[in-house]
Write a protein that holds these residues in place. Structure first.
Motif, PDB file in Angstrom:
ATOM      1  N   THR A 233     -70.109  46.577  17.526  1.00 40.44           N
ATOM      2  CA  THR A 233     -69.125  47.497  16.938  1.00 40.44           C
ATOM      3  C   THR A 233     -68.089  46.777  16.091  1.00 40.44           C
ATOM      4  N   SER A 234     -67.854  45.515  16.373  1.00 36.52           N
ATOM      5  CA  SER A 234     -66.854  44.742  15.608  1.00 36.52           C
ATOM      6  C   SER A 234     -67.409  43.359  15.299  1.00 36.52           C
ATOM      7  N   PRO A 235     -67.884  43.141  14.078  1.00 32.76           N
ATOM      8  CA  PRO A 235     -68.398  41.817  13.710  1.00 32.76           C
ATOM      9  C   PRO A 235     -67.338  40.727  13.842  1.00 32.76           C
ATOM     10  N   GLN A 236     -66.087  41.064  13.467  1.00 31.95           N
ATOM     11  CA  GLN A 236     -65.011  40.078  13.568  1.00 31.95           C
ATOM     12  C   GLN A 236     -64.796  39.654  15.019  1.00 31.95           C
ATOM     13  N   ASN A 237     -64.893  40.601  15.949  1.00 33.56           N
ATOM     14  CA  ASN A 237     -64.716  40.271  17.354  1.00 33.56           C
ATOM     15  C   ASN A 237     -65.872  39.416  17.870  1.00 33.56           C
ATOM     16  N   ALA A 238     -67.082  39.708  17.414  1.00 38.65           N
ATOM     17  CA  ALA A 238     -68.237  38.908  17.817  1.00 38.65           C
ATOM     18  C   ALA A 238     -68.081  37.462  17.349  1.00 38.65           C
ATOM     19  N   LEU A 239     -67.566  37.294  16.121  1.00 37.17           N
ATOM     20  CA  LEU A 239     -67.325  35.943  15.614  1.00 37.17           C
ATOM     21  C   LEU A 239     -66.176  35.277  16.364  1.00 37.17           C
ATOM     22  N   ARG A 240     -65.144  36.036  16.679  1.00 40.42           N
ATOM     23  CA  ARG A 240     -64.007  35.495  17.429  1.00 40.42           C
ATOM     24  C   ARG A 240     -64.447  34.979  18.797  1.00 40.42           C
ATOM     25  N   GLN A 241     -65.349  35.692  19.442  1.00 43.47           N
ATOM     26  CA  GLN A 241     -65.827  35.273  20.753  1.00 43.47           C
ATOM     27  C   GLN A 241     -66.612  33.963  20.656  1.00 43.47           C
ATOM     28  N   ALA A 242     -67.364  33.796  19.573  1.00 43.85           N
ATOM     29  CA  ALA A 242     -68.064  32.519  19.374  1.00 43.85           C
ATOM     30  C   ALA A 242     -67.057  31.387  19.150  1.00 43.85           C
ATOM     31  N   ARG A 243     -65.966  31.682  18.450  1.00 46.96           N
ATOM     32  CA  ARG A 243     -64.912  30.682  18.249  1.00 46.96           C
ATOM     33  C   ARG A 243     -64.276  30.288  19.587  1.00 46.96           C
ATOM     34  N   LEU A 244     -64.031  31.285  20.438  1.00 43.73           N
ATOM     35  CA  LEU A 244     -63.462  31.005  21.755  1.00 43.73           C
ATOM     36  C   LEU A 244     -64.373  30.073  22.550  1.00 43.73           C
ATOM     37  N   ALA A 245     -65.668  30.330  22.467  1.00 47.51           N
ATOM     38  CA  ALA A 245     -66.620  29.472  23.176  1.00 47.51           C
ATOM     39  C   ALA A 245     -66.579  28.046  22.623  1.00 47.51           C
ATOM     40  N   ALA A 254     -67.682  19.507  26.776  1.00 48.74           N
ATOM     41  CA  ALA A 254     -69.110  19.827  26.755  1.00 48.74           C
ATOM     42  C   ALA A 254     -69.609  19.912  25.316  1.00 48.74           C
ATOM     43  N   ALA A 255     -70.906  19.687  25.148  1.00 48.33           N
ATOM     44  CA  ALA A 255     -71.492  19.783  23.812  1.00 48.33           C
ATOM     45  C   ALA A 255     -71.656  21.239  23.385  1.00 48.33           C
ATOM     46  N   VAL A 256     -71.966  22.116  24.363  1.00 45.96           N
ATOM     47  CA  VAL A 256     -72.205  23.534  24.085  1.00 45.96           C
ATOM     48  C   VAL A 256     -71.514  24.355  25.166  1.00 45.96           C
ATOM     49  N   ALA A 257     -70.902  25.449  24.758  1.00 47.15           N
ATOM     50  CA  ALA A 257     -70.315  26.391  25.707  1.00 47.15           C
ATOM     51  C   ALA A 257     -70.672  27.805  25.264  1.00 47.15           C
ATOM     52  N   PHE A 258     -70.907  28.677  26.239  1.00 42.83           N
ATOM     53  CA  PHE A 258     -71.296  30.052  25.964  1.00 42.83           C
ATOM     54  C   PHE A 258     -70.127  30.983  26.270  1.00 42.83           C
ATOM     55  N   PHE A 259     -70.001  32.012  25.454  1.00 38.98           N
ATOM     56  CA  PHE A 259     -68.884  32.941  25.643  1.00 38.98           C
ATOM     57  C   PHE A 259     -69.015  33.694  26.961  1.00 38.98           C
ATOM     58  N   GLU A 260     -67.889  33.791  27.663  1.00 37.59           N
ATOM     59  CA  GLU A 260     -67.790  34.601  28.872  1.00 37.59           C
ATOM     60  C   GLU A 260     -66.544  35.464  28.771  1.00 37.59           C
ATOM     61  N   SER A 262     -64.188  35.882  30.690  1.00 38.80           N
ATOM     62  CA  SER A 262     -62.985  35.209  31.178  1.00 38.80           C
ATOM     63  C   SER A 262     -62.261  34.465  30.066  1.00 38.80           C
ATOM     64  N   LEU A 263     -62.993  34.031  29.038  1.00 34.43           N
ATOM     65  CA  LEU A 263     -62.358  33.353  27.911  1.00 34.43           C
ATOM     66  C   LEU A 263     -61.430  34.299  27.168  1.00 34.43           C
ATOM     67  N   ASP A 264     -61.830  35.563  27.074  1.00 31.12           N
ATOM     68  CA  ASP A 264     -60.968  36.568  26.449  1.00 31.12           C
ATOM     69  C   ASP A 264     -59.676  36.719  27.231  1.00 31.12           C
ATOM     70  N   HIS A 265     -59.802  36.775  28.548  1.00 34.56           N
ATOM     71  CA  HIS A 265     -58.619  36.915  29.393  1.00 34.56           C
ATOM     72  C   HIS A 265     -57.703  35.708  29.235  1.00 34.56           C
ATOM     73  N   THR A 266     -58.295  34.513  29.181  1.00 37.46           N
ATOM     74  CA  THR A 266     -57.510  33.297  29.033  1.00 37.46           C
ATOM     75  C   THR A 266     -56.765  33.279  27.711  1.00 37.46           C
ATOM     76  N   GLN A 267     -57.441  33.719  26.646  1.00 41.00           N
ATOM     77  CA  GLN A 267     -56.782  33.726  25.339  1.00 41.00           C
ATOM     78  C   GLN A 267     -55.616  34.706  25.323  1.00 41.00           C
ATOM     79  N   ARG A 268     -55.836  35.896  25.896  1.00 36.50           N
ATOM     80  CA  ARG A 268     -54.746  36.871  25.934  1.00 36.50           C
ATOM     81  C   ARG A 268     -53.566  36.329  26.741  1.00 36.50           C
ATOM     82  N   LEU A 269     -53.874  35.654  27.845  1.00 39.43           N
ATOM     83  CA  LEU A 269     -52.819  35.064  28.654  1.00 39.43           C
ATOM     84  C   LEU A 269     -52.046  34.020  27.857  1.00 39.43           C
ATOM     85  N   HIS A 270     -52.765  33.170  27.111  1.00 42.35           N
ATOM     86  CA  HIS A 270     -52.108  32.138  26.320  1.00 42.35           C
ATOM     87  C   HIS A 270     -51.233  32.747  25.231  1.00 42.35           C
ATOM     88  N   LEU A 271     -51.720  33.808  24.600  1.00 39.46           N
ATOM     89  CA  LEU A 271     -50.918  34.462  23.566  1.00 39.46           C
ATOM     90  C   LEU A 271     -49.651  35.064  24.162  1.00 39.46           C
TER      91      LEU A 271
END
Length: 529
Positions: A233-245, A254-260, A262-271
């Protein structure tokens, strides 16, 4: 299905690229060329002649036929020129739109163009059962290479790196540049592609050496992966989640991390915390506590200033959270100044005590740092000899001219410099000889095993010998037992700090502690032990 969709996106991008070199700006601005003007003049002239002729001789049919033919020809030319101009104008608009969606360095789609590619898949995802992967590839050393080798060389290396991705994945996916040092890939999440991710094949592809004017160099990479839920539904959000990962991969090492989620929650908390930290700095919501330090005789000779954030609703926020947050939010210098001001203000209560203040590498890299400290000395009416600034071993790697200049200016003012967390980073005699250090602080990781491991005592002995050779003082952190303190004193460590000596205290508590008699303090120490 996903392969067909992404291939269609590639064809669409290729169509936009075909528009790229077509028109010139001159054509886009021109409303009519010379042929159009001649045709228009001819058309108007023939009309005038026709009207005049018809008025003077209505029977001149032959001449009128000629004039009609001329009018038809002129009109046809005008129509052709109009169509030509209209097509040119359309092509110019398409060219401008293409430029808005592409990166000028790599000629790949930019973040906006990449979001359109994701959106195209999202529109088709309702009927597709194929998963896609969105990758954000952080090029960890690209900014360093730009700074060292110049922008032109850095851009060329970026083109080489993006070319590797296009060669490997461009036929079945979309490659883009979505940030200054970040590339992205949209690709069908086939088992083979997932295996390449997990197996590190993409990292190895990006880490291969690049040819530079100073020799081969490698650009380390970390990858963030998002498998967006359908429909997108939101391409920008899908890209943002990859950035968070990708950010999570960089943080964890780590060399690779997958979006979860919890990363969204952590970002909102940091903001949220960033906003609240700014408010706390403005309103004086942060507090300073002080952990006492003793010499070999047990006399309190100093205290380390430590910052605390008693959040009104969240409770105490750990410095391990808000200090890195301040650095990423651009608040490191503001936070550091706040700590210095509060320490200067509190120190007037203890004129005989040396206060140790932590200073971040970011502060030391500021050309105005020494001048700021000097002005605060005057403002609070305190003496530099009553303070020492603690720097971390990370400063050893950032011993730039401005850092060394700041440290030298601080020492000329009368401040002492202590090297914190010694032994945990990059200490070497070469670095120590370059830095104006007055004290070494042994990290608690070397103090904790004292009395339990023989090699722990040998390490303390070696550090003590080093301090004597360098002519600097030695202080041990994290002292929690009497046995540890006894071993440290036996090995020549003349100063100590830790829970055995005292927990971090408020200014009033430090004042009360200093007012105790030596016998009362010894009894208090035995009770704490």
């Amino acid at each position: 299905m996903a392969l067909q969709i992404i291939t269609h996106v590639k064809r669409s991008s290729a169509w936009k690229r075909r528009l790229d070199p077509a028109p010139t700006e001159a054509w886009a601005r021109r409303t009519m060329d010379g042929v159009t003007l001649v045709a228009l003049v001819t058309f108007v002239s023939l009309v005038v002649v026709l009207v005049a002729r018809a008025a003077s001789d209505p029977d001149a049919g032959h001449a009128l036929l000629i004039i009609d033919a001329g009018l038809i020809g002129s009109g046809y030319v005008l129509l052709g020129q109009f169509r030509k101009f209209r097509n040119t104008e359309r092509a110019s608009r398409a060219h401008a739109e293409y430029r808005l969606r592409s990166d000028p360095v790599t000629e790949l789609p930019n973040a906006e163009g990449f979001a359109e590619a994701i959106a195209f898949h999202g529109r088709e995802a309702a009927t597709s059962q194929t998963e896609i992967a969105i990758l954000c590839i952080k090029l960890d050393r690209l900014n360093e290479i730009h700074a060292r080798l110049g922008e032109a060389c850095g851009d060329e290396l970026l083109r080489d790196l993006s070319g590797r991705l296009v060669t490997s994945f461009g036929s079945s996916g979309v490659v883009a540049r979505v940030g200054e040092d970040m590339l992205a890939v949209l690709h069908p999440a086939t088992p083979e592609f997932k295996a390449a991710l997990v197996g590190g094949e993409i990292n190895r592809l990006m880490d291969l050496p690049l040819i530079t004017p100073i020799g081969d160099m490698a650009v380390a990479s970390t990858i963030g992966v998002n498998f967006p839920a359908r429909p997108i539904t939101s391409p920008q959000n899908a890209l943002r989640q990859a950035r968070l990962a990708a950010a999570a991969a960089l943080t964890s090492g780590a060399a690779v991390a997958f979006f979860e989620p919890s990363l969204d929650h952590t970002q909102r908390l940091h903001l949220d915390l960033e906003v609240e930290l700014r408010q706390a700095l403005q309103s004086g919501g942060l507090e300073m506590v002080y952990q006492p330090q003793i010499d070999e005789t047990g006399v309190i000779i100093g205290a380390e200033a430590l910052m605390r954030w008693p959040h009104p609703t969240r409770g105490p926020v750990s410095p391990t959270l808000f200090v890195p947050l301040a650095e990423t939010a651009g608040l490191a210098e503001t936070l550091g100044r706040y700590a210095i001001e509060r320490s200067f203000a509190d120190s007037v209560l203890w004129p005989g005590l040396k206060i140790a203040i932590n200073v971040s590498p970011i502060q030391l890299k500021s050309p105005n740092f020494a001048d700021m400290v000097s002005s605060l000395l005057v403002q609070y009416g305190v003496r530099a000899s009553h303070f020492e600034f603690e720097i971390t071993e990370g400063v050893l790697l950032r011993a730039e001219p401005v850092v060394l200049d700041n440290l030298e200016q601080l020492r000329r003012m009368g401040f002492q410099i202590a090297l914190d967390d010694f032994g945990t980073g990059y200490s070497s005699l070469g670095y120590l000889s370059r830095l104006p250090v007055d004290k070494i602080k042994i990290d608690r990781c070397f103090v904790t095993p004292l009395g339990e491991r023989k090699d722990a005592t040998m390490i303390i002995r070696a550090i003590s010998d080093l301090s004597i050779a360098l002519g600097v003082k030695l202080l041990a952190e994290g002292v929690e037992t009497r046995a540890q303190l006894d071993i440290l004193r036996a090995e020549g460590c003349n100063q100590a700090q830790g829970h055995l000596i005292g927990h971090p205290m408020t200014p009033d508590q430090i004042t009360a502690l200093l007012e105790l008699s030596p016998e009362a303090r010894d009894a208090q120490d035995r009770s704490a032990a």
